[in-house]
Design an enzyme around this catalytic site. Structure first.
Site, PDB file in Angstrom:
ATOM      1  N   GLN A 112      93.096 -10.209  66.899  1.00 56.50           N
ATOM      2  CA  GLN A 112      92.396  -9.287  66.014  1.00 56.50           C
ATOM      3  C   GLN A 112      90.884  -9.450  66.185  1.00 56.50           C
ATOM      4  O   GLN A 112      90.335 -10.513  65.880  1.00 56.50           O
ATOM      5  CB  GLN A 112      92.797  -9.556  64.564  1.00 56.50           C
ATOM      6  CG  GLN A 112      92.127  -8.682  63.523  1.00 56.50           C
ATOM      7  CD  GLN A 112      92.334  -9.226  62.131  1.00 56.50           C
ATOM      8  OE1 GLN A 112      92.189 -10.422  61.894  1.00 56.50           O
ATOM      9  NE2 GLN A 112      92.676  -8.369  61.187  1.00 56.50           N
ATOM     10  N   SER A 115      86.123  -9.610  62.604  1.00 58.67           N
ATOM     11  CA  SER A 115      84.957 -10.309  62.068  1.00 58.67           C
ATOM     12  C   SER A 115      83.889 -10.531  63.129  1.00 58.67           C
ATOM     13  O   SER A 115      84.183 -10.689  64.318  1.00 58.67           O
ATOM     14  CB  SER A 115      85.371 -11.667  61.490  1.00 58.67           C
ATOM     15  OG  SER A 115      86.207 -11.505  60.378  1.00 58.67           O
ATOM     16  N   SER A 147      91.784 -15.718  66.151  1.00 57.17           N
ATOM     17  CA  SER A 147      92.960 -16.537  66.451  1.00 57.17           C
ATOM     18  C   SER A 147      93.667 -15.998  67.693  1.00 57.17           C
ATOM     19  O   SER A 147      93.818 -14.787  67.861  1.00 57.17           O
ATOM     20  CB  SER A 147      93.944 -16.513  65.274  1.00 57.17           C
ATOM     21  OG  SER A 147      93.339 -16.994  64.103  1.00 57.17           O
ATOM     22  N   GLU A 230      98.000  -7.950  56.837  1.00 57.31           N
ATOM     23  CA  GLU A 230      97.606  -9.309  57.182  1.00 57.31           C
ATOM     24  C   GLU A 230      97.743 -10.238  55.980  1.00 57.31           C
ATOM     25  O   GLU A 230      98.248 -11.362  56.095  1.00 57.31           O
ATOM     26  CB  GLU A 230      96.164  -9.330  57.687  1.00 57.31           C
ATOM     27  CG  GLU A 230      95.640 -10.726  57.994  1.00 57.31           C
ATOM     28  CD  GLU A 230      94.174 -10.713  58.414  1.00 57.31           C
ATOM     29  OE1 GLU A 230      93.765 -11.648  59.132  1.00 57.31           O
ATOM     30  OE2 GLU A 230      93.433  -9.779  58.038  1.00 57.31           O
ATOM     31  N   GLU A 363      86.609 -15.233  47.859  1.00 63.78           N
ATOM     32  CA  GLU A 363      85.656 -14.508  47.014  1.00 63.78           C
ATOM     33  C   GLU A 363      85.853 -12.997  47.129  1.00 63.78           C
ATOM     34  O   GLU A 363      85.844 -12.257  46.133  1.00 63.78           O
ATOM     35  CB  GLU A 363      84.222 -14.882  47.391  1.00 63.78           C
ATOM     36  CG  GLU A 363      83.828 -16.310  47.048  1.00 63.78           C
ATOM     37  CD  GLU A 363      84.400 -17.338  48.016  1.00 63.78           C
ATOM     38  OE1 GLU A 363      84.310 -18.540  47.719  1.00 63.78           O
ATOM     39  OE2 GLU A 363      84.928 -16.943  49.073  1.00 63.78           O
TER      40      GLU A 363
END
Length: 393
Positions: A112, A115, A147, A230, A363
Site C-alpha cells: 500500500q 502515507s 509494509s 484495512e 488520534e
C-alpha cells in the site's frame, strides 16, 4: 440462491477432483478460485458465487477437515484485505479479471503506497504527483511505512493529479507495478531490529491509464474503501478465544504459578475480558459486512486492538520480570509477515508500539469515531476549501 448444502456439495466435488494430498498447492488454490469457493460472496467468475458472506465458513470448515491448503492469508493480507475489495468496488471488468485471481492464490503480493513523510495522519495532504502523458501517468514522489514493499509485485497507490483544487479533490487512485525501474525500495529499521516496513521512492514511474482505479480526481473516495477495509482487517481478524496477544500471557499465568501476584491477577482478568469483548465485537462486525462495505465502525475496532495489544504486552513483561526483557531475534531481518504469538515477550512488547500508528494513528481514529459514529461536531478545518498548491508545507 446458493445455500449451505449447495456449497458443501461444490466443496466436496472440488476435493474429489483435486485431492489435497496429491495436488500441487497452487493448482489446488487456482481450482478453488475457479470453482467460486475463494470468496463465496464475490461474483461468479471472480472467485465467488454471489452467496452470503457468512457461508464462507461452510467452505472453510470442509476444506480444513480435508487438510486442504490455504492461501497463506497473513502473507498476502494487504492484497486480500485492502486491494481486493477496492478493485471489486471500483475496478473495470478487465482489472478484476486480471488482478483478483493471482492476488487470492498468493502468486502476487501487494503493498500500500499511501502515507508520505509529510502526509501521514493528514493523508489528503499527500504530494506525490501523477502527470498525464498520453496513455500513461508519470509518477514522482516518496511513500513511507510501506509494509511488504520488498516482497510486493503490485501496489495500491494514491497520487495528486490536480494541485489546483482542495486537497481531497485532486487525488487519483492507481495500481502500480513495483517492478518498474523507477521504483526504489529502502528498508526502515524498526525498534524490533527488523525491517518489515519500507520507504519507497518513485522516479518517473510510468503507470498505464488502464491501471487507474476509479475516475480521475476521485481517488479520495476510492481510498476510503481501502482504509475502512484495512481497519477491519487489522482490528477485526478472526481469532479463537484466547487467540492473539492474550494467549501467551494466560498460558504463562497458568503454567508459572511462581510469577503470580494479586495485582497482576486483577489486571489480567480485566484485560482477558476486554480481549474477549473485542474478539466478539470483531465477529459481529464481520457479520455486518454481509450488508456491504465496512464503515467507520472499523476505526473503533482498530483503536481497541492497538490499546489492548500494548496493555497486554506490557503486563506480560511485568509478569515475566527480567525474563520478559529477553529478545533473541535482535537482528536486521526482512520478515515476510508479523508473527506476534510465535516470538519472545520482548518482541511483542516492542512491536505492539506500532499498532497505534499503522492503519491510521489512534488520534485520527478517535476523530473518526467521534464524528462519524457518535455524531459529535467535527474539528475546525480551515484548509478544506483551499487549493492544495496554496497550503503551507
Amino acid at each position: 440462491m446458493t445455500d449451505a448444502a449447495e456449497l458443501t456439495r461444490l466443496t466436496r466435488e472440488l476435493l474429489a477432483a483435486h485431492p489435497p494430498a496429491s495436488t500441487d498447492r497452487l493448482d489446488f488454490l487456482k481450482a478453488r478460485f475457479d470453482a467460486g469457493l475463494a470468496w463465496v460472496h464475490y461474483p461468479e467468475g471472480l472467485g465467488g458465487l454471489g452467496a452470503p458472506r457468512t457461508l464462507q465458513a461452510v467452505v472453510d470448515a470442509e476444506l480444513a477437515a480435508a487438510g486442504a491448503p490455504d492461501n497463506d492469508p497473513r502473507r498476502i493480507g494487504i492484497g486480500l484485505g485492502m486491494a481486493a475489495p477496492t478493485i471489486l468496488g471500483f475496478g473495470t471488468e478487465e482489472q478484476k479479471r486480471k488482478f483478483l485471481r493471482p492476488l487470492w492464490v498468493g502468486e502476487e503480493v501487494w503493498c500500500q503506497l499511501f502515507s508520505e513523510p509529510g502526509a501521514g495522519s493528514d493523508l489528503a495532504a499527500l504530494g506525490t504527483r501523477a502527470v498525464r502523458s498520453g496513455d500513461n501517468w508519470i509518477v514522482n514522489g516518496q511513500k513511507v511505512w510501506t509494509s511488504s514493499a520488498h516482497l510486493a509485485r503490485w501496489a495500491i497507490l494514491i497520487a495528486r493529479t490536480d494541485p489546483d483544487v482542495p486537497k481531497h479533490k485532486g487525488i487519483t487512485y492507481f495500481l502500480c507495478d513495483m517492478t518498474d525501474p523507477g521504483v526504489e525500495v529502502r528498508p526502515l529499521r524498526q525498534i524490533t531490529g527488523e525491517a518489515e516496513f519500507n520507504e519507497v521512492f518513485l522516479t518517473d514511474v510510468r503507470i498505464p491509464d488502464a491501471h487507474r482505479l476509479g475516475e480521475v480526481g476521485d481517488g479520495w473516495r476510492v481510498a476510503q474503501t481501502t482504509l475502512n477495509n484495512e481497519r477491519v482487517a487489522i482490528g477485526g481478524m478472526r481469532i479463537p478465544r484466547e487467540g492473539g496477544m492474550i494467549g501467551p500471557v494466560a498460558t504463562a499465568w497458568r503454567e508459572r504459578p511462581e510469577l503470580r501476584t494479586h495485582d497482576l491477577h486483577q489486571r489480567l482478568l480485566k484485560l482477558w475480558v476486554e480481549a474477549e469483548v473485542a474478539r466478539l465485537t470483531g465477529e459481529r462486525t464481520r457479520q455486518q459486512l454481509v450488508a456491504g462495505q465496512p464503515g467507520p465502525e472499523g476505526a473503533g475496532l482498530k483503536l481497541s486492538f492497538a490499546r489492548l495489544n500494548q496493555e497486554i504486552s506490557g503486563l506480560e513483561v511485568e509478569l515475566l520480570g527480567e525474563e520478559g526483557l529477553l529478545y533473541e531475534d535482535w537482528t536486521m531481518r526482512r520478515p515476510e509477515l508479523v508473527d506476534f504469538v510465535g516470538r519472545d515477550a520482548g518482541y511483542r512488547y516492542l512491536r505492539s508500539k506500532g499498532n497505534s500508528i499503522e492503519g491510521g494513528t489512534s488520534e485520527v481514529l478517535l476523530n473518526i469515531v467521534a464524528e462519524r459514529v457518535l455524531g459529535l461536531p467535527s474539528e475546525p478545518r480551515t484548509d478544506k476549501d483551499v487549493a492544495w498548491k496554496d497550503l503551507a508545507r
